[in-house]
Scaffold this active site. Structure first.
Site, PDB file in Angstrom:
ATOM      1  N   LYS A  26       1.398   4.661  -0.533  1.00 30.22           N
ATOM      2  CA  LYS A  26       1.410   4.187   0.857  1.00 30.22           C
ATOM      3  C   LYS A  26       2.143   2.855   0.949  1.00 30.22           C
ATOM      4  O   LYS A  26       2.198   2.102  -0.024  1.00 30.22           O
ATOM      5  CB  LYS A  26      -0.032   3.982   1.345  1.00 30.22           C
ATOM      6  CG  LYS A  26      -0.812   5.259   1.564  1.00 30.22           C
ATOM      7  CD  LYS A  26      -2.198   4.959   2.106  1.00 30.22           C
ATOM      8  CE  LYS A  26      -2.978   6.232   2.370  1.00 30.22           C
ATOM      9  NZ  LYS A  26      -2.389   7.089   3.414  1.00 30.22           N
TER      10      LYS A  26
ATOM     11  N   ARG B 210      -8.292  16.420   1.250  1.00 32.00           N
ATOM     12  CA  ARG B 210      -8.541  17.862   1.327  1.00 32.00           C
ATOM     13  C   ARG B 210      -8.791  18.475  -0.052  1.00 32.00           C
ATOM     14  O   ARG B 210      -9.467  19.494  -0.159  1.00 32.00           O
ATOM     15  CB  ARG B 210      -7.386  18.554   2.074  1.00 32.00           C
ATOM     16  CG  ARG B 210      -6.038  18.444   1.413  1.00 32.00           C
ATOM     17  CD  ARG B 210      -4.894  18.736   2.383  1.00 32.00           C
ATOM     18  NE  ARG B 210      -4.736  17.655   3.369  1.00 32.00           N
ATOM     19  CZ  ARG B 210      -3.859  17.672   4.370  1.00 32.00           C
ATOM     20  NH1 ARG B 210      -3.056  18.716   4.529  1.00 32.00           N
ATOM     21  NH2 ARG B 210      -3.790  16.658   5.195  1.00 32.00           N
TER      22      ARG B 210
HETATM   23  N1  BES Z   1      -6.828   8.542   4.114  1.00 35.50           N
HETATM   24  C1  BES Z   1      -5.643   9.034   4.682  1.00 35.50           C
HETATM   25  C2  BES Z   1      -5.714   9.222   6.195  1.00 35.50           C
HETATM   26  C3  BES Z   1      -5.917   7.993   7.025  1.00 35.50           C
HETATM   27  C4  BES Z   1      -4.840   7.376   7.634  1.00 35.50           C
HETATM   28  C5  BES Z   1      -7.173   7.491   7.266  1.00 35.50           C
HETATM   29  C6  BES Z   1      -5.021   6.269   8.429  1.00 35.50           C
HETATM   30  C7  BES Z   1      -7.376   6.379   8.062  1.00 35.50           C
HETATM   31  C8  BES Z   1      -6.296   5.773   8.646  1.00 35.50           C
HETATM   32  C9  BES Z   1      -5.301  10.386   4.065  1.00 35.50           C
HETATM   33  O1  BES Z   1      -5.675  10.568   2.749  1.00 35.50           O
HETATM   34  C10 BES Z   1      -3.807  10.497   4.102  1.00 35.50           C
HETATM   35  O2  BES Z   1      -3.170   9.755   3.431  1.00 35.50           O
HETATM   36  N2  BES Z   1      -3.313  11.428   4.887  1.00 35.50           N
HETATM   37  C11 BES Z   1      -1.935  11.666   4.980  1.00 35.50           C
HETATM   38  C12 BES Z   1      -1.762  13.152   4.832  1.00 35.50           C
HETATM   39  C13 BES Z   1      -0.381  13.603   4.521  1.00 35.50           C
HETATM   40  C14 BES Z   1       0.151  13.032   3.257  1.00 35.50           C
HETATM   41  C15 BES Z   1      -0.361  15.118   4.463  1.00 35.50           C
HETATM   42  C16 BES Z   1      -1.450  11.149   6.316  1.00 35.50           C
HETATM   43  O3  BES Z   1      -2.202  11.219   7.289  1.00 35.50           O
HETATM   44  O4  BES Z   1      -0.349  10.666   6.402  1.00 35.50           O
HETATM   45 MN    MN Z   2      -4.207   9.855   1.377  1.00 37.63          MN
END
Ligand code: BES
Ligand code: MN
Ligand code: ZN
Length: 520
Positions: free
Chosen positions: A294, A368
């Site tokens: 990230k 997931r």
């Molecule tokens: N923990 C994150 C989602 C999230 C984003 C929670 C902002 C709280 C605030 C999750 O694990 C994630 O990174 N999701 C990705 C999914 C994608 C890579 C398919 C996302 O939402 O970008």
């Molecule tokens: Mn994630």
């Protein structure tokens, strides 16, 4: 937790540090009427010879929701301070009183603004008898949540920082009323669960890695009297929990799966068969994204990626005291999503709990992976309902914002979850799981892909739901609550939300379980 009590003593004569009264807004067109005192404050108003609302108006009060205006009483009543909190317009007869969530937010704003004082009494509008229950519940919850503060890590006391209010009393017509007493007790248990959730979320991620989180949950759950089982990495390997291991083994702090169970005592009679519910919560103690790392900006908020786990664990602990007639079993997977020589990578194929094979395309879609194992395991118990909650996708925040959770799954159960959320002020909105989203998750090499690569970020929230659906046992009604937005509040305190973890959806889950206890 802050003690809370009922009082039927005249509020004007209470030996407290401040009295909170409600103030309604009137529209300026009706002859410049100015704000109106809400019911409950009559004796305080009498001590001001009918000039209290006007005095607050002179101080700038309008009665807008959440606005707090303070006044020194100068001996007119026993309490030295009167705080008026805005409740919006006078409710119409159809509305039958101020909306509970408005009361909850107002009570919290008032109590927070009185930090530094010891004893605060609230004389806010609650009708008498059973009709009073929702209003009283809301006021009590709000007042208690208004005292929430995370202890934090500061080595020195902060100059000018005032401690939260230490004791609260609520003015009611009859302090011996059974319903009122029961509501107060429930509010204390529920807000303690919310506070516990917030504390876990707000804890620094180096202080709450999976083994420690599991230990803390297990200890609190055992103390509450729940059945507890913790699977460590060895047990997870033996059990075939491939999803939890794939994500968790990138960290030196290995993953866990915590199982908590609550069963009502059957001795007291009642229905011979109670409904059973499985609760599942995402416990990523920190989400770097893994090799799909990230951006640095804001990454710190990923300490909140265990909000679902914290909410489910705290809900279970509250159930041990609330004792509803429902059996509830929680499965809480915990892992830290890190980068290392043992971390999983895009292109990996993972054999999940139950045998399905998943092609990993994005290590940042780790939630997931761990949830699928937990959902598959929970299905083996054949629960009547399966409810899972997680900070699953940024797509939820894009689609619904920071207040409203995304809801996917079985239509009837989703409607019950939505209604529970509406009742408690933790809104969740139903979302579809379209075929095209799922189709694009067909993998060239494995049973399913982790994401829809062709759609990329389109329908992100729905991709998460569609993936999880594949792991729900046939015939089990399920609901997925994506709380990425509402689980964490980055802004200034507002209503009953402090900065940081919010405790969403603890109150929703407890209300849903009450609904299942009552209606099956
Ligand atoms: N923990 C994150 C989602 C999230 C984003 C929670 C902002 C709280 C605030 C999750 O694990 C994630 O990174 N999701 C990705 C999914 C994608 C890579 C398919 C996302 O939402 O970008
Ligand atoms: Mn994630
Ligand atoms: Zn995550």
């Amino acid at each position: 937790m802050t003690p809370i009590s009922l009082s039927d003593t005249d509020p004007a004569e209470l030996a407290v540090d401040a009295i909170v009264v409600g103030l309604h807004a009137t529209d300026g067109d009706s002859g410049g009427a100015g704000p109106l005192l809400a019911p409950g404050a009559e004796s305080v108003a009498a001590a001001f010879e009918g000039q209290l609302a006007r005095t607050f108006a002179q101080l700038g009060a309008t009665g807008a929701p959440g606005e707090v205006t303070k006044l020194a009483s100068l001996g007119t009543i026993s309490a030295p301070v009167i705080a008026a909190v805005g409740l919006g317009p006078v409710p119409t007869d159809d509305e039958g009183g101020v909306a509970p969530d408005t009361l909850r937010k107002a009570a919290a704003s008032a109590v927070r603004s009185l930090a530094g004082l010891t004893k605060v009494a609230l004389a806010m509008p609650a009708p008498d008898g059973d009709e009073a229950a929702p209003a009283l519940r809301a006021i009590a919850e709000g007042a208690l949540l208004g005292t929430y503060r995370f202890a934090g890590y500061k080595t020195k006391p902060q100059a000018g920082r005032r401690d939260p209010v230490k004791a609260i009393s609520l003015h009611v017509a009859d302090a011996a009323d059974k319903t009122a007493k029961a509501e107060l007790k429930r509010a204390a248990v529920v807000t303690a669960a919310v506070a516990r959730t917030r504390d876990w979320i707000n804890t620094a991620p180096n202080d709450l890695r999976p083994p420690r989180f599991a230990d803390e949950v297990a200890k609190a759950a055992r103390d509450a009297g729940l059945d507890v089982e913790v699977l460590d990495e060895k047990a997870l390997r033996k059990g075939g929990y491939g999803g939890i291991l794939a994500v968790g083994m990138g960290s030196e702090a290995p993953p866990r799966l915590v199982r908590l169970a609550y069963h009502p005592s059957s001795a007291k009679g009642g229905r011979s068969r109670v409904a059973s519910v499985a609760l599942i919560g995402k416990g990523i103690t920190f989400d770097t994204g893994g090799y799909a790392v990230k951006p640095a900006q804001g990454m710190w908020e990923m300490k909140s990626d265990m909000s679902g786990a914290a909410a489910v664990a705290s809900t279970m602990i509250a159930l041990a005291t609330l004792k509803p007639k429902v059996s509830v079993t929680a499965y809480i997977p915990m892992a830290e999503n890190m980068i290392s020589g043992t971390a999983y990578r895009p292109g990996d194929v993972v054999t999940m709990y139950g045998g399905k094979r998943v092609e990993v395309l994005n290590t940042d879609a780790e939630g997931r992976m761990i949830l699928a194992d937990a959902i598959a395991r929970a299905g083996e118990d054949s629960p009547d309902y399966l409810v899972e909650t997680s900070t699953l996708t940024g797509g939820q925040v894009i689609a619904l914002g920071k207040r409203i959770a995304g809801l996917m799954g079985d239509a009837d159960l989703c409607e019950r979850v939505r209604a529970a959320g509406e009742r408690v002020g933790e809104p969740a909105w139903p979302m579809p799981l379209p075929d095209d989203v799922r189709k694009g998750m067909d993998s060239d090499v494995a049973d399913i892909s982790q994401v829809n690569a062709a759609m990329d970020r389109a329908g992100h929230m729905l991709q998460g739901g569609a993936f999880l659906r594949e792991f729900v046992a046939d015939g089990v009604p399920w609901a997925h609550i994506d709380i990425a937005g509402p689980s964490y509040h980055s802004g200034e305190p507002t209503g009953y939300w402090a900065k940081g973890g919010t405790g969403v959806p603890v109150r929703l889950l407890l209300d849903l379980i009450d609904d299942i206890a009552a209606n099956g």
